[in-house]
Enzyme design. Structure first.
Site, PDB file in Angstrom:
ATOM      1  N   LYS A 134       0.880  -1.178   0.000  1.00 54.34           N
ATOM      2  CA  LYS A 134       0.000   0.000   0.000  1.00 54.34           C
ATOM      3  C   LYS A 134       0.918   1.230   0.000  1.00 54.34           C
ATOM      4  O   LYS A 134       1.502   1.581   1.022  1.00 54.34           O
ATOM      5  CB  LYS A 134      -0.892  -0.064   1.245  1.00 54.34           C
ATOM      6  CG  LYS A 134      -1.316   1.252   1.844  1.00 54.34           C
ATOM      7  CD  LYS A 134      -2.316   1.986   0.999  1.00 54.34           C
ATOM      8  CE  LYS A 134      -2.619   3.352   1.608  1.00 54.34           C
ATOM      9  NZ  LYS A 134      -1.695   4.397   1.119  1.00 54.34           N
ATOM     10  N   GLU A 184       7.740   0.741  12.231  1.00 55.97           N
ATOM     11  CA  GLU A 184       8.889   1.664  12.225  1.00 55.97           C
ATOM     12  C   GLU A 184       8.280   3.061  12.259  1.00 55.97           C
ATOM     13  O   GLU A 184       7.689   3.502  11.277  1.00 55.97           O
ATOM     14  CB  GLU A 184       9.716   1.501  10.946  1.00 55.97           C
ATOM     15  CG  GLU A 184      10.311   0.135  10.755  1.00 55.97           C
ATOM     16  CD  GLU A 184      11.392  -0.192  11.759  1.00 55.97           C
ATOM     17  OE1 GLU A 184      11.927   0.734  12.387  1.00 55.97           O
ATOM     18  OE2 GLU A 184      11.659  -1.384  11.930  1.00 55.97           O
ATOM     19  N   CYS A 234      13.123   9.973   8.996  1.00 52.65           N
ATOM     20  CA  CYS A 234      12.753   9.489  10.334  1.00 52.65           C
ATOM     21  C   CYS A 234      13.884   9.653  11.337  1.00 52.65           C
ATOM     22  O   CYS A 234      13.647   9.955  12.493  1.00 52.65           O
ATOM     23  CB  CYS A 234      12.295   8.043  10.266  1.00 52.65           C
ATOM     24  SG  CYS A 234      13.492   6.951   9.531  1.00 52.65           S
ATOM     25  N   GLU A 242       7.451  15.219  17.037  1.00 57.94           N
ATOM     26  CA  GLU A 242       8.138  15.146  15.760  1.00 57.94           C
ATOM     27  C   GLU A 242       7.515  16.129  14.767  1.00 57.94           C
ATOM     28  O   GLU A 242       6.304  16.130  14.574  1.00 57.94           O
ATOM     29  CB  GLU A 242       8.022  13.728  15.203  1.00 57.94           C
ATOM     30  CG  GLU A 242       8.787  13.559  13.916  1.00 57.94           C
ATOM     31  CD  GLU A 242       8.646  12.164  13.346  1.00 57.94           C
ATOM     32  OE1 GLU A 242       7.535  11.627  13.357  1.00 57.94           O
ATOM     33  OE2 GLU A 242       9.659  11.625  12.892  1.00 57.94           O
TER      34      GLU A 242
HETATM   35  P1  NAD Z   1       1.309   8.111   8.001  1.00 65.10           P
HETATM   36  O1  NAD Z   1       1.235   7.226   9.177  1.00 65.10           O
HETATM   37  O2  NAD Z   1       0.319   9.185   7.874  1.00 65.10           O
HETATM   38  O3  NAD Z   1       1.203   7.268   6.661  1.00 65.10           O
HETATM   39  C1  NAD Z   1       2.034   6.157   6.401  1.00 65.10           C
HETATM   40  C2  NAD Z   1       1.268   5.164   5.576  1.00 65.10           C
HETATM   41  O4  NAD Z   1       0.184   4.689   6.345  1.00 65.10           O
HETATM   42  C3  NAD Z   1       0.680   5.744   4.287  1.00 65.10           C
HETATM   43  O5  NAD Z   1       0.798   4.795   3.254  1.00 65.10           O
HETATM   44  C4  NAD Z   1      -0.774   5.936   4.654  1.00 65.10           C
HETATM   45  O6  NAD Z   1      -1.639   5.867   3.560  1.00 65.10           O
HETATM   46  C5  NAD Z   1      -1.011   4.765   5.592  1.00 65.10           C
HETATM   47  N1  NAD Z   1      -2.150   4.955   6.485  1.00 65.10           N
HETATM   48  C6  NAD Z   1      -2.650   6.109   6.986  1.00 65.10           C
HETATM   49  N2  NAD Z   1      -3.732   5.864   7.751  1.00 65.10           N
HETATM   50  C7  NAD Z   1      -3.924   4.531   7.758  1.00 65.10           C
HETATM   51  C8  NAD Z   1      -4.870   3.659   8.368  1.00 65.10           C
HETATM   52  N3  NAD Z   1      -5.852   4.118   9.131  1.00 65.10           N
HETATM   53  N4  NAD Z   1      -4.736   2.332   8.163  1.00 65.10           N
HETATM   54  C9  NAD Z   1      -3.728   1.842   7.404  1.00 65.10           C
HETATM   55  N5  NAD Z   1      -2.836   2.617   6.768  1.00 65.10           N
HETATM   56  C10 NAD Z   1      -2.910   3.951   6.945  1.00 65.10           C
HETATM   57  O7  NAD Z   1       2.785   8.673   7.974  1.00 65.10           O
HETATM   58  P2  NAD Z   1       3.441   9.594   6.847  1.00 65.10           P
HETATM   59  O8  NAD Z   1       2.947  10.965   7.090  1.00 65.10           O
HETATM   60  O9  NAD Z   1       3.303   8.998   5.498  1.00 65.10           O
HETATM   61  O10 NAD Z   1       4.971   9.431   7.190  1.00 65.10           O
HETATM   62  C11 NAD Z   1       5.603  10.241   8.075  1.00 65.10           C
HETATM   63  C12 NAD Z   1       5.852   9.513   9.375  1.00 65.10           C
HETATM   64  O11 NAD Z   1       6.578   8.315   9.147  1.00 65.10           O
HETATM   65  C13 NAD Z   1       6.702  10.303  10.311  1.00 65.10           C
HETATM   66  O12 NAD Z   1       6.164  10.238  11.602  1.00 65.10           O
HETATM   67  C14 NAD Z   1       8.056   9.621  10.265  1.00 65.10           C
HETATM   68  O13 NAD Z   1       8.879   9.778  11.338  1.00 65.10           O
HETATM   69  C15 NAD Z   1       7.687   8.222  10.028  1.00 65.10           C
HETATM   70  N6  NAD Z   1       8.786   7.524   9.391  1.00 65.10           N
HETATM   71  C16 NAD Z   1       9.434   6.567  10.129  1.00 65.10           C
HETATM   72  C17 NAD Z   1      10.510   5.869   9.583  1.00 65.10           C
HETATM   73  C18 NAD Z   1      11.226   4.792  10.371  1.00 65.10           C
HETATM   74  O14 NAD Z   1      11.989   4.034   9.813  1.00 65.10           O
HETATM   75  N7  NAD Z   1      11.024   4.680  11.653  1.00 65.10           N
HETATM   76  C19 NAD Z   1      10.898   6.148   8.273  1.00 65.10           C
HETATM   77  C20 NAD Z   1      10.222   7.125   7.552  1.00 65.10           C
HETATM   78  C21 NAD Z   1       9.145   7.793   8.129  1.00 65.10           C
END
Ligand code: NAD
Length: 494
Positions: A188, A264, A299, A398
Site C-alpha cells: 500500500k 517503524e 525518520c 516530531e
Molecule cells: P502516516 O502514518 O500518515 O502514513 C504512512 C502510511 O500509512 C501511508 O501509506 C498511509 O496511507 C497509511 N495509512 C494512513 N492511515 C492509515 C490507516 N488508518 N490504516 C492503514 N494505513 C494507513 O505517515 P506519513 O505521514 O506517510 O509518514 C511520516 C511519518 O513516518 C513520520 O512520523 C516519520 O517519522 C515516520 N517515518 C518513520 C521511519 C522509520 O523508519 N522509523 C521512516 C520514515 C518515516
C-alpha cells in the site's frame, strides 16, 4: 547527473496510474481516482486509482492464491535469487527514470533521491537475493533418541504500508526480505508518493516475479490501508509511518486475526555536541545536513541539537551559517540541496510548529517561513530555533520538517537526561574526542541507532529500528529476515 536528461524525464506526461493485482493493471472497483499534485509547483501531475476495500481484498486473495500454490516459494532458491537479482538490475538500469518520477510527487532533492531511492532499493533487493540461499534451519541439541529440527518457513501473505518520504528505499526494505523468504506481498503506497513504487513493482514483474506474488493497491490509508489491517488473510503487517497510524494497525490486528505487526515509527533524535568534539566546524555542517536533508522529512533526522553550554553560541552561529548556505529550490535541479515539502498540509504543520516554539519562548535564529511562493510549490527555509526547553513542544513532538530545536546542557548526565526525555528512541548522535564518553553515551541514550562523530550514515548491513514509541522490529541487514519467517519445530522419535 545530466540536467538535460532530468528535464526530458520531467516533461513526460504521466498516465493515470492503476493498481497492480495478480499481474494485471486494474482500476478501482468503483472507478474512482485521486489527484496527484506536484510539490514542486503545486500543479496537477496525474491521477492514481483511489482503491476500495474490495480492491484490497482482491489483492490479498491474489497474494494468498500465489502463496498457496507455491508458484514463488516452491521455486528452487537459485531461481528466486535470479529473479530478484534481475529486478535489482532493472531498477539500476531505470534509476534516473524512477528517481525523477519519485521526485515529481514527493519533492526530495534529486541528488539524494537518486542515491537513496533506486540506488538503495536496488542494493536492498540484491542483498536479500544473495541472502536467500544462505538461511539455514537448525538441529536442536536434544538427547540422542530424538531429532529436533527447527524449520524456517515463510509466514504467507505480507502487507506492507509505506510512507511518502522514501517510498522506494523503505518499500524495498520490506518487500526485499519478504520475497526472499518466499512470501507473497501486497503493498500500500503512500497517497502523495505512489508513482515510483508502482513503477518499481512493474519492473519486478518484468524481472520474472510470478503474477500475484507482488501486488500494489493505491488509495487512502483510512480505506485500503484499513482493509489490509483488518484482513483475516494477511499474516504479517510491516509498516513505516506515524505513531498514530501504528496504533491503529495494532488495533486492527487485535480486531481481526492477531496478525504480526512490525512498526517503524517517528523520532525526535538528539544530536549531542560536546566541547571536545574533534572538529566543531565539521560537526556544525553535519548537524545541519542531518536535519535539513530531504527538508527534514527523514525518520532519523537529528531534530534536537543538544550543545554543551560552553560552546553553545559559537556552535549555533556555525549551524545557522551552514543552514543559510544550503540551496533550497526546485528538487529537479541538480544544484539544489534541499527540495520541496511533500504537501501543503505538511508545510502548514511545519510552520505551525515554529509559531508554537516562539510562543513557548524559543528564538528563531534563521528561517521559520515559507519561501519561493512564486513557484506555487511548497518550500520552507531551513529553520533553527534556540532556547528550546526539554519539555517544549518542539523538543517533544516530531515535526518531520526542516526545523531544528537547540537546547544547551552542562554535563554528561544532563545531556543523557535530556536525550532520553521523549517517548521516542530512534536515532542519536554524540560528538566528542573522549572515547569513554562516546561509549557511555552509546549505552545510556535509549535509541535504536547511535552515531559517533558523524550523523545519519548507514548502509544495508546494519539494522534500522527504534525503541519506545519509535517502533519495534528492524528493517535492513540479516536481522530483518526474522520478521518474514515462522519457526516450525519438528520433533522426531528415532
Ligand atoms: P502516516 O502514518 O500518515 O502514513 C504512512 C502510511 O500509512 C501511508 O501509506 C498511509 O496511507 C497509511 N495509512 C494512513 N492511515 C492509515 C490507516 N488508518 N490504516 C492503514 N494505513 C494507513 O505517515 P506519513 O505521514 O506517510 O509518514 C511520516 C511519518 O513516518 C513520520 O512520523 C516519520 O517519522 C515516520 N517515518 C518513520 C521511519 C522509520 O523508519 N522509523 C521512516 C520514515 C518515516
Amino acid at each position: 547527473m545530466d540536467q538535460s536528461k532530468i528535464d526530458a524525464l520531467r516533461a513526460r506526461e504521466i498516465p493515470t496510474q492503476t493498481h497492480l493485482i495478480d499481474g494485471k493493471h486494474l482500476p478501482a472497483s468503483d472507478g474512482a481516482t485521486m489527484d496527484v499534485v506536484s510539490p514542486i509547483d503545486g500543479t496537477l501531475l496525474t491521477q492514481v486509482v483511489k482503491g476500495t476495500a474490495q480492491d484490497m481484498t482482491a489483492a490479498i486473495a491474489a497474494a494468498r492464491m500465489a502463496f498457496e500454490d507455491q508458484r514463488w516459494a516452491g521455486q528452487p532458491p537459485q531461481a528466486r535469487k535470479k529473479v530478484l537479482l534481475r529486478w535489482a538490475e532493472l531498477i539500476e538500469d531505470n534509476a534516473l527514470e524512477l528517481a525523477v518520477l519519485g521526485v515529481r510527487d514527493n519533492g526530495t532533492e534529486i541528488a539524494m533521491a537518486l542515491k537513496a531511492e533506486p540506488g538503495s532499493a536496488a542494493g536492498t533487493i540484491r542483498y536479500y537475493a544473495e541472502a536467500l540461499d544462505k538461511v539455514y534451519g537448525e538441529i536442536a541439541p536434544t538427547s540422542g533418541d530424538v531429532l529436533g529440527l527447527v524449520h524456517k518457513e515463510p509466514v504467507g501473505v505480507v502487507g506492507a504500508i509505506i510512507p511518502w518520504n522514501f517510498p522506494l528505499m523503505i518499500g524495498a526494505w520490506k518487500i526485499g526480505p519478504a520475497l526472499a523468504m518466499g512470501n507473497s506481498v501486497v503493498v500500500k503506497p503512500p497517497e502523495t508518493a505512489s508513482l515510483s513504487l508502482i513503477r518499481m513493482a512493474e519492473l519486478g514483474l518484468e524481472a520474472g516475479l510470478p503474477a500475484g506474488v507482488l501486488n500494489v493497491v493505491t488509495g487512502e490509508g483510512a480505506v485500503v490501508g484499513q482493509a489490509m489491517g483488518l484482513s483475516m488473510d494477511v499474516d504479517a503487517l510491516v509498516f513505516t509511518g506515524s505513531g498514530g497510524t501504528g496504533r491503529r494497525l495494532l488495533e486492527y490486528a487485535a480486531q481481526s486475526n492477531l496478525k504480526r505487526v512490525y512498526l517503524e515509527l517517528g523520532g525526535k533524535s538528539p544530536n549531542m555536541v560536546f566541547a571536545d568534539a574533534p572538529d566543531l566546524d565539521e560537526a556544525a555542517k553535519v548537524a545541519a545536513h542531518g536535519i535539513f536533508r530531504n527538508s527534514g522529512q527523514v525518520c532519523v533526522a537529528g531534530s534536537r541539537l543538544l550543545v554543551e553550554d560552553t560552546i553553545h553560541d559559537d556552535f549555533v552561529r556555525a549551524v545557522v551559517k551552514a543552514a543559510e548556505a544550503m540551496r533550497v529550490g526546485d528538487p529537479l535541479e541538480t544544484t539544489t540541496q534541499i527540495g520541496a515539502i511533500n504537501s501543503e498540509p505538511q508545510l502548514r504543520q511545519n510552520l505551525s510548529f515554529v509559531e508554537t516554539a516562539k510562543n513557548e519562548g524559543g528564538q528563531v535564529e534563521t528561517g521559520g517561513t515559507q519561501i519561493l511562493t512564486e513557484t506555487g510549490g511548497y518550500y520552507m527555509a531551513p529553520t533553527v530555533v534556540t532556547g528550546v526547553r526539554p519539555d517544549a513542544t518542539l523538543a517533544q513532538k516530531e515535526v518531520f520538517g526542516p526545523v531544528l530545536g537547540v537546547t544547551p546542557f552542562s554535563s554528561d548526565d544532563e545531556a543523557v537526561r535530556i536525550a532520553n526525555s521523549t517517548v521516542y528512541g530512534l536515532a542519536g548522535g554524540v560528538w566528542t574526542s573522549n572515547l569513554s564518553r562516546a561509549h557511555r553515551m552509546i549505552r545510556q541514550v535509549r535509541t535504536g541507532v547511535m552515531h559517533v562523530n558523524t550523523y545519519g550514515g548507514a548502509d544495508g548491513t546494519v539494522p534500522l529500528g527504534g525503541v519506545g514509541q519509535s517502533g519495534n522490529g528492524h528493517d535492513k541487514s540479516m536481522h530483518a529476515l526474522d520478521k518474514y519467517v515462522d519457526l516450525k519445530t519438528a520433533w522426531i522419535k528415532l
